[in-house]
Motif scaffolding. Sequence first.
Motif, PDB file in Angstrom:
ATOM      1  N   ARG A  45       0.842  -1.192   0.000  1.00  0.00           N
ATOM      2  CA  ARG A  45       0.000   0.000   0.000  1.00  0.00           C
ATOM      3  C   ARG A  45       0.880   1.245   0.000  1.00  0.00           C
ATOM      4  O   ARG A  45       1.895   1.297   0.694  1.00  0.00           O
ATOM      5  CB  ARG A  45      -0.915   0.009   1.223  1.00  0.00           C
ATOM      6  N   CYS A  46       0.453   2.227  -0.758  1.00  0.00           N
ATOM      7  CA  CYS A  46       1.206   3.477  -0.875  1.00  0.00           C
ATOM      8  C   CYS A  46       0.984   4.348   0.361  1.00  0.00           C
ATOM      9  O   CYS A  46      -0.153   4.599   0.763  1.00  0.00           O
ATOM     10  CB  CYS A  46       0.758   4.230  -2.122  1.00  0.00           C
ATOM     11  N   ASP A  47       2.098   4.829   0.949  1.00  0.00           N
ATOM     12  CA  ASP A  47       1.999   5.702   2.116  1.00  0.00           C
ATOM     13  C   ASP A  47       1.493   7.089   1.742  1.00  0.00           C
ATOM     14  O   ASP A  47       0.994   7.824   2.590  1.00  0.00           O
ATOM     15  CB  ASP A  47       3.378   5.859   2.775  1.00  0.00           C
ATOM     16  N   ASP A  48       1.672   7.471   0.478  1.00  0.00           N
ATOM     17  CA  ASP A  48       1.350   8.838   0.080  1.00  0.00           C
ATOM     18  C   ASP A  48      -0.080   9.007  -0.413  1.00  0.00           C
ATOM     19  O   ASP A  48      -0.733   9.981  -0.088  1.00  0.00           O
ATOM     20  CB  ASP A  48       2.340   9.306  -0.988  1.00  0.00           C
ATOM     21  N   CYS A  49      -0.574   8.042  -1.207  1.00  0.00           N
ATOM     22  CA  CYS A  49      -1.930   8.213  -1.747  1.00  0.00           C
ATOM     23  C   CYS A  49      -2.900   7.123  -1.274  1.00  0.00           C
ATOM     24  O   CYS A  49      -4.096   7.207  -1.537  1.00  0.00           O
ATOM     25  CB  CYS A  49      -1.904   8.272  -3.272  1.00  0.00           C
ATOM     26  N   GLY A  50      -2.378   6.098  -0.583  1.00  0.00           N
ATOM     27  CA  GLY A  50      -3.258   5.075  -0.022  1.00  0.00           C
ATOM     28  C   GLY A  50      -3.631   3.965  -0.982  1.00  0.00           C
ATOM     29  O   GLY A  50      -4.363   3.048  -0.617  1.00  0.00           O
ATOM     30  N   MET A  59       7.133   0.596  -6.674  1.00  0.00           N
ATOM     31  CA  MET A  59       6.619   1.959  -6.820  1.00  0.00           C
ATOM     32  C   MET A  59       5.100   1.930  -6.925  1.00  0.00           C
ATOM     33  O   MET A  59       4.529   1.025  -7.522  1.00  0.00           O
ATOM     34  CB  MET A  59       7.216   2.564  -8.104  1.00  0.00           C
ATOM     35  N   CYS A  60       4.449   2.937  -6.364  1.00  0.00           N
ATOM     36  CA  CYS A  60       2.994   3.034  -6.461  1.00  0.00           C
ATOM     37  C   CYS A  60       2.588   3.262  -7.920  1.00  0.00           C
ATOM     38  O   CYS A  60       3.084   4.192  -8.563  1.00  0.00           O
ATOM     39  CB  CYS A  60       2.497   4.188  -5.598  1.00  0.00           C
ATOM     40  N   PRO A  61       1.691   2.440  -8.456  1.00  0.00           N
ATOM     41  CA  PRO A  61       1.289   2.616  -9.854  1.00  0.00           C
ATOM     42  C   PRO A  61       0.393   3.838 -10.062  1.00  0.00           C
ATOM     43  O   PRO A  61       0.172   4.251 -11.195  1.00  0.00           O
ATOM     44  CB  PRO A  61       0.522   1.318 -10.161  1.00  0.00           C
ATOM     45  N   ALA A  62      -0.118   4.415  -8.967  1.00  0.00           N
ATOM     46  CA  ALA A  62      -1.013   5.569  -9.106  1.00  0.00           C
ATOM     47  C   ALA A  62      -0.256   6.890  -9.053  1.00  0.00           C
ATOM     48  O   ALA A  62      -0.499   7.781  -9.860  1.00  0.00           O
ATOM     49  CB  ALA A  62      -2.079   5.532  -8.017  1.00  0.00           C
ATOM     50  N   CYS A  63       0.657   7.033  -8.076  1.00  0.00           N
ATOM     51  CA  CYS A  63       1.316   8.338  -7.887  1.00  0.00           C
ATOM     52  C   CYS A  63       2.827   8.262  -8.004  1.00  0.00           C
ATOM     53  O   CYS A  63       3.509   9.258  -7.818  1.00  0.00           O
ATOM     54  CB  CYS A  63       0.912   8.945  -6.540  1.00  0.00           C
ATOM     55  N   TRP A  64       3.359   7.084  -8.308  1.00  0.00           N
ATOM     56  CA  TRP A  64       4.790   6.865  -8.520  1.00  0.00           C
ATOM     57  C   TRP A  64       5.621   7.080  -7.259  1.00  0.00           C
ATOM     58  O   TRP A  64       6.819   7.274  -7.333  1.00  0.00           O
ATOM     59  CB  TRP A  64       5.338   7.728  -9.663  1.00  0.00           C
ATOM     60  N   SER A  65       4.993   7.053  -6.125  1.00  0.00           N
ATOM     61  CA  SER A  65       5.754   7.160  -4.880  1.00  0.00           C
ATOM     62  C   SER A  65       6.519   5.869  -4.618  1.00  0.00           C
ATOM     63  O   SER A  65       6.052   4.778  -4.930  1.00  0.00           O
ATOM     64  CB  SER A  65       4.789   7.415  -3.713  1.00  0.00           C
ATOM     65  N   TRP A  66       7.694   6.017  -4.026  1.00  0.00           N
ATOM     66  CA  TRP A  66       8.475   4.851  -3.611  1.00  0.00           C
ATOM     67  C   TRP A  66       8.150   4.458  -2.165  1.00  0.00           C
ATOM     68  O   TRP A  66       8.714   3.510  -1.636  1.00  0.00           O
ATOM     69  CB  TRP A  66       9.976   5.145  -3.712  1.00  0.00           C
TER      70      TRP A  66
HETATM   71 ZN   LIG Z   1       0.558   6.369  -4.357  1.00  0.00          ZN
END
Ligand SMILES: [Zn+2]
Length: 155
Positions: A45-50, A59-66
């Motif tokens: 799960r992405c810490d930045d966008c959830g 990497m998050c496929p939605a917001c590219w956060s690592w």
């Molecule tokens: Zn994200």
Amino acid sequence: MPADFEDDSATDDTALIARFGGHGIDRDSAAHFRGRLERRLLIHRCDDCGRWHHPPRPMCPACWSWNITPTEVSGRGRIHLLMTLHQGPPASGVDYADGHPVVTVELEEQPALRFTSTVADGFPTDRLEIGTPVTLEWVDRDGTPTPVFGLGEDG
Ligand SMILES: [Zn+2]
């Protein structure tokens, strides 16, 4: 953690790879498989966008956060896709003669978040259909906890 699986070697990468040899363990999936040893289904799960995603990627496929954290899911969902295998490689607990069901379950945490496994022994065959609510169960396969799906409470 159940007593059967109190095993410090489980945290060691070499031991983890040995235990799940056929699964292609890598740095992105290691946490997921460590979770299985504790009977916890961990999904990235992405810490930045959830946003959740599976299979595990760095990497998050939605917001590219690592900034990704393997996070336990409820295990509840609905059958999204259903297959019956009548042949395949030998595997513990798999009987192709009667048809081995494979289900892809859409997890309740997020639309299109899906996890593929089989169903628990005794799953009613007349409920093996798209849309049936299911819930996570754990079975032993060669001494290793394995996530499968049983009939959900409202099913
Ligand atoms: Zn994200």
